[in-house]
Design an enzyme around this catalytic site. Structure first.
Site, short mmCIF file in Angstrom:
data_model
loop_
_atom_site.label_atom_id
_atom_site.label_comp_id
_atom_site.label_asym_id
_atom_site.label_seq_id
_atom_site.Cartn_x
_atom_site.Cartn_y
_atom_site.Cartn_z
N HIS A 34 -41.70 -22.74 21.25
CA HIS A 34 -42.24 -23.22 22.62
C HIS A 34 -43.59 -23.61 22.57
O HIS A 34 -44.01 -23.76 23.78
CB HIS A 34 -41.57 -22.77 23.82
CG HIS A 34 -40.06 -22.75 23.94
ND1 HIS A 34 -39.37 -23.77 24.60
CD2 HIS A 34 -39.19 -22.00 23.27
CE1 HIS A 34 -38.23 -23.48 24.87
NE2 HIS A 34 -38.02 -22.33 23.95
N LYS A 81 -48.36 -26.62 37.76
CA LYS A 81 -47.89 -26.01 36.57
C LYS A 81 -48.83 -24.63 36.45
O LYS A 81 -49.48 -24.31 37.46
CB LYS A 81 -48.07 -26.90 35.36
CG LYS A 81 -49.63 -27.55 35.33
CD LYS A 81 -49.95 -28.17 33.99
CE LYS A 81 -49.32 -29.51 34.30
NZ LYS A 81 -48.38 -30.14 33.27
N THR A 104 -42.37 -30.08 31.07
CA THR A 104 -41.04 -30.58 31.65
C THR A 104 -41.40 -30.97 33.19
O THR A 104 -40.44 -31.97 33.48
CB THR A 104 -39.91 -29.28 31.77
OG1 THR A 104 -40.49 -28.30 31.86
CG2 THR A 104 -39.22 -29.37 30.18
C1 26W Z 1 -45.49 -13.50 24.60
C2 26W Z 1 -46.02 -14.04 25.54
C3 26W Z 1 -45.46 -15.55 25.91
C4 26W Z 1 -44.81 -15.86 26.98
C5 26W Z 1 -44.05 -16.88 27.16
C6 26W Z 1 -45.62 -16.46 24.92
C7 26W Z 1 -45.09 -17.62 24.81
C8 26W Z 1 -44.55 -17.80 26.25
C9 26W Z 1 -43.80 -19.36 26.33
C10 26W Z 1 -43.41 -19.76 25.15
C11 26W Z 1 -44.67 -20.28 27.19
C12 26W Z 1 -43.92 -21.40 27.67
O1 26W Z 1 -43.35 -21.31 28.67
N1 26W Z 1 -43.95 -22.48 26.81
C13 26W Z 1 -43.65 -23.76 27.47
O2 26W Z 1 -42.12 -23.92 26.92
C14 26W Z 1 -41.78 -25.14 27.72
C15 26W Z 1 -40.12 -25.47 27.42
O3 26W Z 1 -40.13 -25.81 26.06
C16 26W Z 1 -42.71 -26.42 27.14
O4 26W Z 1 -42.46 -27.56 28.14
C17 26W Z 1 -44.14 -26.17 27.43
O5 26W Z 1 -44.91 -27.17 26.89
C18 26W Z 1 -44.50 -24.77 26.88
O6 26W Z 1 -46.00 -24.47 27.18
#
Ligand code: 26W
Length: 858
Positions: free
Chosen positions: A393, A581, A689
């Protein structure tokens, strides 16, 4: 349980199921054709609610608080659906259905009541019934706390997916954690974000069901003793460990109009010692207390970091805790149906890993298959890699999970042994594929530099690796995961994200939803591409007028909310320009507020400036430890304070920061928006999204060619969006060159310079020149290391301001604007999560649809 008291519901016309429970919906037979067409018995429903209020709170309806009524309504609904819930699971077992387990640290569900009523097809009926009791369903819905068990995009996506899976009739479990405290509640005090604990379970959760009988013990720490057995195999025994009990709570996920009810299973932790007093007997009081604390801590709170890896031990405990319980529950269920033989597990089970957070599922499944089921490594590996699939993601480097090996191996000693062996075998594979190329080994090893690289473990252990928008997947293949793509191209695939129209149009925007249904029928509710039938209506003047009136009413609704919560009067005739967001530098809320400052300066320079009145609306939570993000919130509020109170502005600009942005107020915000700000630095936003939710509600995208914006523009046409800024290729090229020189822009562009100077001359900080200095420095100098302006705010500023100018000009023509907005709605069909889920099913999960026949259940 509550409804089985004879005589309460009384007149005998209600449906009576086997246990004698009285339903508010008439006979099971009628229900067979789908919940939509069933008969709702309003009087029965009212009696049930009255009875529940009495049984739960010893009150009459008149005496009860709205919260008590809310509880009573939910318990009534829960009883209504329990037969379908049971029948759904019976159907899965009888059909021996393949099941997907969506493993996720986050499920950002929002509120359940309204959505449940909608999916049961009972929303209007219940609204009327409550009205007859003198109650307002909106007020009752407002009693419910959001289930904020997630941060942002990734968590909300999981929630949309569950809705689509149930609606399409696919067997699925969501597997997650029952955090005591979800995402913090945000309060704004003196313009600053203050985090307040979210005690979402304060009044209990009426929809959940505790399932003690499926409890598992999860072990941490200690050491591993191996024992050679008679058959020549080793047995691995974990000793001196600490452990907790994982106790599941199930939540119903109601499909729309189809009797299918899937389950979100979230695990709570309890101390083992309350069951086994052995430690106390031995006088090992300390250990008993430790285990008690472990249990309490493990599920205490959701980590509020979005896109930022912090490497906290407790977080790894959370990961293993819910994964171990979920994996074993899935394996046990499979074994029960297949004579205890796990060899073909992958035929009936798929684990979808929502980012790397659940990646320990790979070694945990290996452990279960080898240590508990007695399989050989190769057999176990074959099964595991046919069962697990991984979704990426984000490409943000700081989000990548890399656990220090010492921590990882201390906490999960057996799991670490398995990861070590996975790595050893993978290195052999790399070396045989690329002989003599040790560079490849360094670049791809799972264990490297004293760290476990979770993304690489996920890729190696999965049969599928997917990105979440076309551009994102291409960047994964060509940049971030290039080496893996080269070595195993077949694993890589794209699944562009989607959203559920049932929550984000049908529930969130009833005025527009009813209008759409009036025009094209209700097929769009389960088949969103049908919404394209609206396209010709965009050429109809009368339809455009109706559409504008609906948007105007939704803007009034939001204006009233803003008045109540912010005390600010906003003009519903102004352009509602919205960026909601998570707060992150790459999402560039800073660029947005800098543009507001720029416009303000233009008004100050030319008090008669002709511009369409604009309301800039922000909503964003910053991770509690993300200083720069929190300072950006303060800047937005400070700019708001100055501009909103400057008489010279004459209400041409208003700036509003909506406190505690969350799913429930998001639904209302999307409905009221004209402009959808999707302004991330190209290549950084994996998909987004929110962009889709705005589009569905008739807002026009003002955005960069990033994430799913690219596909949105492809659907709606560039002429119906405002696109600006560097392309992802350009950004990547600059990055490869080591950045660019923002100081050149500062030197040459007087408007930009003025805005930047205002960050350090006290204009928006009562003369305090230091307050916003960090933001200023981050754009021009290498504050705290790193490149200046690494998100290209100054580089994109002019192009952004030009696009904003085009927005202003376009809005002056209401006919053009409403046509473009309608075309956005009409072309949003691709972005339903129903489509996304169907693609996951066709290309990754290979599930069969079930039909739940309530006739048979009787
Ligand atoms: C380990 C810390 C951490 C926590 C959350 C790392 C990464 C995240 C997520 C992957 C962040 C996230 O929510 N990413 C989002 O995912 C959405 C669903 O696919 C996308 O639409 C967004 O662009 C993306 O930022």
């Amino acid at each position: 349980m509550y409804g089985s008291v004879p005589g309460v519901c009384g007149d005998g016309s209600a449906a009576l199921c086997k246990e004698g429970r009285i339903h508010c919906f008439t006979t099971m037979k009628e229900r067979k054709v789908g919940i939509m067409t069933q008969m709702f018995d309003k009087e029965k429903f009212k009696q049930q609610v009255a009875f529940k209020v009495k049984a739960l709170c010893r009150k009459t309806i008149e005496e009860a608080t709205p919260q008590q009524i809310f509880q009573a309504v939910c318990f009534t609904i829960k009883e209504e659906i329990v037969d379908e819930w049971i029948a759904t699971h019976q159907t899965f077992s009888e059909a021996d259905s393949k099941i997907v387990y969506y493993m996720s640290m986050e499920f950002l569900m929002g509120r359940a009541l309204g959505n449940n009523l909608i999916n049961m097809g009972a929303y209007e009926e219940v609204r009327e019934a409550l009205e007859e009791l003198g109650l307002d369903l909106n007020v009752i819905e407002d009693q419910e706390r959001d289930y904020a068990l997630g941060n942002g995009g990734l968590g909300r996506l999981a929630a949309c997916f569950l809705d689509s899976l149930a609606t399409l009739g696919y067997p699925a479990y969501g597997c997650g954690i029952r955090y005591r405290y979800g995402m913090f509640k945000q309060e704004i005090r003196d313009g600053y974000q203050v985090e307040v604990p979210d005690n979402w379970l304060k009044h209990g959760n009426p929809f959940e069901m505790r399932r003690d009988e499926y409890t598992y013990e999860v072990k941490f720490g200690g050491h591993i003793r191996s024992e050679l057995q008679k058959d020549g195999k080793y047995r691995y025994i974990q000793e001196d460990y600490e452990s907790v009990l994982a106790v599941p709570y199930d939540l119903p996920i109601i499909g729309y109009g189809n009797n299918v009810i899937n389950t979100l299973r979230i695990w709570d932790a309890e101390a083992v010692t309350t069951f086994c007093l052995e430690s106390f007997d031995k006088g090992d009081y300390r250990k008993a207390v430790e285990q008690e604390n472990l249990a309490k801590n493990i599920v205490e709170v959701l980590y509020p970091n979005d896109n930022h890896y912090a490497g906290k031990e407790l977080r790894l405990k959370q990961q293993y805790f819910f994964i171990s319980a979920s994996v074993r529950a899935a394996v046990d269920r499979y074994k029960n149906l297949h004579d205890g033989d796990v060899h073909k597990l992958y035929e009936k089970v798929c684990f979808q890993l929502n980012d790397t957070h659940p990646t320990v599922a790979v070694p945990e499944l290996m452990r279960v298959l080898i240590d508990e089921e007695g399989l050989e490594w190769d057999e176990a590996w074959d099964i595991t890699t046919k069962t697990c699939a991984y979704t990426n993601h984000t490409i943000m480097a700081e989000a990548l999970e890399k656990w220090p090996i010492d921590l990882f191996s201390r906490l999960l000693p057996r799991i670490y042994q398995i990861v070590d062996e996975i790595n050893r075998r993978f290195l052999i594979e790399i070396r045989s594929r690329y002989p003599g190329n040790e560079d490849k080994v360094e670049k791809m090893a799972v264990l490297f530099n004293g760290q476990v690289r979770m993304a690489y473990l996920a890729i190696v252990g999965s049969f599928s690796v997917n990105g979440v928008a076309r551009l994102h997947t291409e960047i994964l293949k060509n940049q971030e995961l290039k080496d893996f793509y080269e070595m195993m191209p077949k694993k890589f695939n794209n699944k562009t994200n989607g959203i559920t129209q049932r929550r984000f149009l049908l529930h969130g925007n009833p005025l527009l939803a009813n209008w759409v249904t009036e025009k094209i029928g209700d097929g769009w509710i389960t088949d969103l591409p049908q919404i394209a039938k609206l396209a010709p209506l965009a050429n109809d003047k009368a339809c455009r007028e109706e559409f504008r009136r609906i948007k105007r009413q939704n803007k009034e609704r939001l204006a009233a909310y803003i008045k109540e919560h912010n005390g600010i009067d906003v003009n519903p005739d102004s352009i509602f320009d919205v960026q909601v967001k998570r707060l992150h530098e790459y999402k560039r809320q800073l660029m947005n507020i800098m543009h507001v400052m720029y416009l303000y300066n233009k008004i100050k320079e030319n008090p008669e400036l002709d511009m369409v009145p604009r309301t800039f609306i922000f909503g964003a939570k910053a991770a509690a430890g993300y200083r720069r993000a929190k300072l950006t919130i303060k800047l937005i509020n400070s700019v708001a304070e100055v501009i909103n109170n400057d008489p010279q502005v004459k209400d041409r600009i208003k700036v509003v920061f909506i406190e505690d942005y969350r799913v429930s107020n998001a639904e209302m915000i999307f409905a009221a928006s004209d402009v959808s700000e999707q302004i991330s630095t190209a290549s950084k936003e994996a998909s987004g999204t929110g962009n889709m939710k705005f589009m569905l509600n008739g807002a026009i995208t003002l955005g960069t060619m990033d994430g799913a914006n690219v596909e949105i523009v492809e659907e709606v046409g560039e002429e119906n969006a405002f696109i600006f800024g560097l392309s992802s290729d350009e950004v990547i090229r600059y990055e490869q060159q080591g950045g660019y020189y923002p100081m050149e822009i500062y030197n040459h562009d007087a408007d930009v310079r003025k805005v930047l100077n205002q960050m350090i001359d006290g204009t928006f900080s009562d003369g305090n020149r230091e307050m916003f200095r960090e933001l200023y420095e981050s754009l021009l100098n290498s504050w705290g290391g790193g490149r200046p302006d690494c998100y290209f705010i100054l580089k994109d500023f002019r192009s952004y301001a030009d696009a904003q100018k085009r927005v202003d000009e376009a809005y002056r023509d209401p006919e053009w604007w409403s046509k473009a907005a309608m075309l956005n709605v009409a072309h949003s069909g691709k972005f339903t999560s129903d489509r996304t889920i169907q693609q996951y099913v066709d290309e990754i999960w290979h599930l069969e649809k079930v039909t739940v026949n309530m006739d048979e259940a009787e």
